[in-house]
Design an enzyme around this catalytic site. Structure first.
Site, PDB file in Angstrom:
ATOM      1  CG  HIS A  22       5.696  29.626  33.572  1.00 35.31           C
ATOM      2  ND1 HIS A  22       6.323  30.653  34.256  1.00 35.31           N
ATOM      3  CD2 HIS A  22       5.639  30.030  32.265  1.00 35.31           C
ATOM      4  CE1 HIS A  22       6.617  31.625  33.409  1.00 35.31           C
ATOM      5  NE2 HIS A  22       6.218  31.270  32.193  1.00 35.31           N
ATOM      6  CD  GLU A  23       4.183  27.964  29.082  1.00 33.22           C
ATOM      7  OE1 GLU A  23       3.321  28.630  28.475  1.00 33.22           O
ATOM      8  OE2 GLU A  23       5.382  28.305  29.140  1.00 33.22           O
ATOM      9  CG  HIS A  26       1.832  32.427  30.221  1.00 35.06           C
ATOM     10  ND1 HIS A  26       2.072  33.719  30.591  1.00 35.06           N
ATOM     11  CD2 HIS A  26       3.047  31.807  30.214  1.00 35.06           C
ATOM     12  CE1 HIS A  26       3.372  33.888  30.822  1.00 35.06           C
ATOM     13  NE2 HIS A  26       3.984  32.726  30.587  1.00 35.06           N
TER      14      HIS A  26
END
Length: 452
Positions: A22-23, A26
Site C-alpha cells: 500500500h505504501e 503512494h
C-alpha cells in the site's frame, strides 16, 4: 500456545506485506509526480535497519512490524528550504495529490488481482458443492440429497466455498433465489430456494444450515467408533467397521443408521447389516434392542456410536486455472468480491446485516493462521481478501484515511481553493472519532467471538 504464536506470526506477515505494498503505491506515484520522499519505512518505531538511497530517501525497517508509512516533504509539517519547494507535496496541483493518495488503495486492488491469479494457478483444494442431507426450507423447495449446486443466482459455484458464500449473501436479502443444480442422475434443473422463510433474526454464519442444506463432506461417515457392552452390536461389530447397508438400504452417513434401525426394529426379527472391515465386505445378522433416551423416549438401537473425534474427509474438488485463463478469472473474482463488499457495507448501514460482521485484528489473526495451515492457495486467497478490504476501507470518506483526503481534494476542485486549515483539522477530529468507534466495535466483536 502454538495457535497463539501462529496467529501472531501470520498476522505480522499479512499486515506487513499488504501495508508495505500500500505504501509503495503512494511512494511510486509520489516519485513520478516529482515529490521528494524523505522516508519509506516498513514498520513503526525505532529503526532496526536503514540506509539512504541515491535519491536521498531513507529506507528503513522498524521495530514494530504492524504497518509502515511514507514521509514526504511537506511545508505543513516542517520548514522547507527554498531550493526544495518544488518537491513539496503541498506544492503539487490537486490532480497530482489525488493520484498520490489514490495510489495506495489502487496498489492493494492490483495486489488482490495478483494474489488471486497466483491462487488460481496453484489451485485451491476444496469440496464439491454436493448436498448430503436436506431438510426444512431446502426440502420444501425441492432440493434432494445428491444435488450438486452449479449456480446460485448469477454466481457460478464450482466448489462448496463459493456455494456457501453465494447462499449466505442471498440469505441476507431474505428473498427467493434461483439455484441451478445437477441431480444425482445427471439432469440439470433450476430450483427456487425460498430464503424469505428464514427467521427474522438469525446467525449469519449459520444461514446455509438454517436453510436446511448440509454438504456431503460435512456428513459423519458411518464408521463404528464405540460399541456399548450388552447391546446387539457387542461381539458382532468391531470398532472401525464401516456400515454400508442395513436391511438392503444403502448407508451414506452415520445419521442414516438410526432411521434404518427404527424401521428394522418396527418390522421385527433380525436384519442383515453389511459392513466393510479390513478391506472385506461382510454381511452380519443383527436384531435391534429396545432402549430409552435421557427423556424417557423409547427407540430401537444396535448400541453403536461414532468415533469421539472426527477428521475432515479428503478434498474432492479443486479450483484451478492455467496461467492465461487465470488472468480474466482473477479480474472477474476481484470484481465479484468488490461488489459483494460494497453490498455488505450497504446492508450494514441499512440494518440488513449484523454489525458482528465487523472484525478486528484478533479475528484476522485467527483466520490468517487457519488459512496458512490449509496451504499456500488458501493463504493467498485470504491475503487477496484482506488486501481488497484494506483498499475499500481506505477509500471510505473518513478524514485521516485516504478516502478522507480524496474528499478534501474533490471539495477543492469544486470550490477552486483548498479547505482551510481549521476545517481540515475539524475533519481530522471527526475522522479520529469515527475510526476509534469502528475499531472499538471490531475489538468488541473479536472478544465476543473468543468468549463464544
Amino acid at each position: 500456545m502454538s495457535d497463539l504464536l501462529g496467529s501472531v506470526w501470520w498476522l505480522i506477515v499479512s499486515i506487513g506485506v499488504l501495508v508495505t505494498f500500500h505504501e509503495f503505491g503512494h511512494f511510486w506515484v509520489a516519485r513520478r509526480c516529482g515529490v521528494k520522499v524523505l522516508r519509506f519505512s516498513v514498520g513503526f518505531g525505532n529503526a532496526l535497519w536503514s540506509r539512504y538511497g541515491r535519491d536521498g530517501t531513507e529506507y528503513r525497517i522498524a521495530a514494530i512490524p504492524l504497518g509502515g508509512y511514507v514521509k514526504m516533504l511537506d511545508e505543513r509539517e516542517a520548514d522547507v528550504p527554498a531550493a526544495d519547494l518544488d518537491g513539496a507535496f503541498n506544492r503539487k496541483n490537486v490532480w497530482q495529490r489525488i493520484a498520490i493518495v489514490a495510489a495506495g488503495p489502487l496498489a492493494n486492488l492490483l495486489l488482490c488481482v495478483a494474489l488471486l491469479w497466483a491462487m488460481f494457478v496453484i489451485g485451491r483444494n476444496d469440496y464439491s458443492p454436493t448436498l448430503g442431507f436436506v431438510e426444512g426450507i431446502a426440502a420444501q423447495s425441492g432440493f434432494r440429497a445428491g444435488d450438486t449446486l452449479l449456480k446460485v443466482g448469477e454466481r457460478d459455484t464450482p466448489t462448496w466455498s463459493e456455494a456457501a458464500m453465494a447462499l449466505t449473501t442471498a440469505a441476507l436479502d431474505r428473498a427467493p433465489v434461483d439455484v441451478q443444480v445437477r441431480e444425482a442422475d445427471g439432469d440439470q434443473v433450476v430450483r427456487k430456494l425460498d430464503l424469505s422463510k428464514l427467521p427474522a433474526s438469525f446467525e449469519e454464519p449459520r444461514a446455509v444450515q438454517l436453510a436446511g442444506m448440509t454438504p456431503r463432506h460435512r456428513l459423519m461417515p458411518p464408521v463404528v467408533g464405540q460399541i456399548a457392552p450388552g447391546t446387539p452390536a457387542y461381539g458382532v461389530l468391531a470398532e472401525g467397521d464401516r456400515l454400508t447397508a442395513i436391511d438392503g438400504t444403502a448407508i451414506v452417513a452415520f445419521d442414516d443408521i438410526r432411521p434404518l434401525v427404527q424401521k428394522l426394529g418396527d418390522r421385527g426379527g433380525t436384519g442383515m447389516v453389511e459392513v466393510q472391515r479390513d478391506g472385506e465386505r461382510l454381511a452380519l445378522e443383527l436384531k435391534p434392542a429396545r432402549s430409552t433416551d435421557p427423556d424417557g423416549k423409547a427407540y430401537w438401537a444396535l448400541g453403536v456410536a461414532p468415533p469421539k473425534t472426527q477428521q475432515m474427509p479428503a478434498y474432492d474438488a479443486k479450483l484451478r486455472y492455467g496461467p492465461l485463463a487465470a488472468i480474466p478469472a482473477a479480474f472477474s473474482e476481484t470484481w465479484k468480491l468488490t461488489t459483494d463488499s460494497f453490498a455488505m457495507i450497504g446492508r450494514l448501514l441499512g440494518g440488513r446485516a449484523s454489525v458482528e460482521n465487523v472484525s478486528g485484528p484478533i479475528t484476522i489473526a485467527r483466520y490468517a493462521n487457519a488459512s496458512a495451515q490449509l496451504g499456500p492457495a488458501w493463504f493467498l486467497n485470504f491475503l487477496a481478501l484482506l488486501s481488497l478490504s484494506l483498499a475499500i476501507i481506505n477509500l471510505l470518506p473518513i478524514p485521516v484515511l485516504d478516502g478522507g483526503h480524496l474528499l478534501y481534494y474533490l471539495i477543492e476542485l469544486v470550490k477552486g481553493s483548498p479547505l482551510s486549515e481549521r476545517a481540515m483539522a475539524a475533519g481530522q477530529y471527526v475522522g479520529l472519532a469515527l475510526l476509534a468507534s469502528l475499531m472499538g466495535l471490531a475489538f468488541y466483536n473479536d472478544i465476543l467471538g473468543l468468549v463464544r
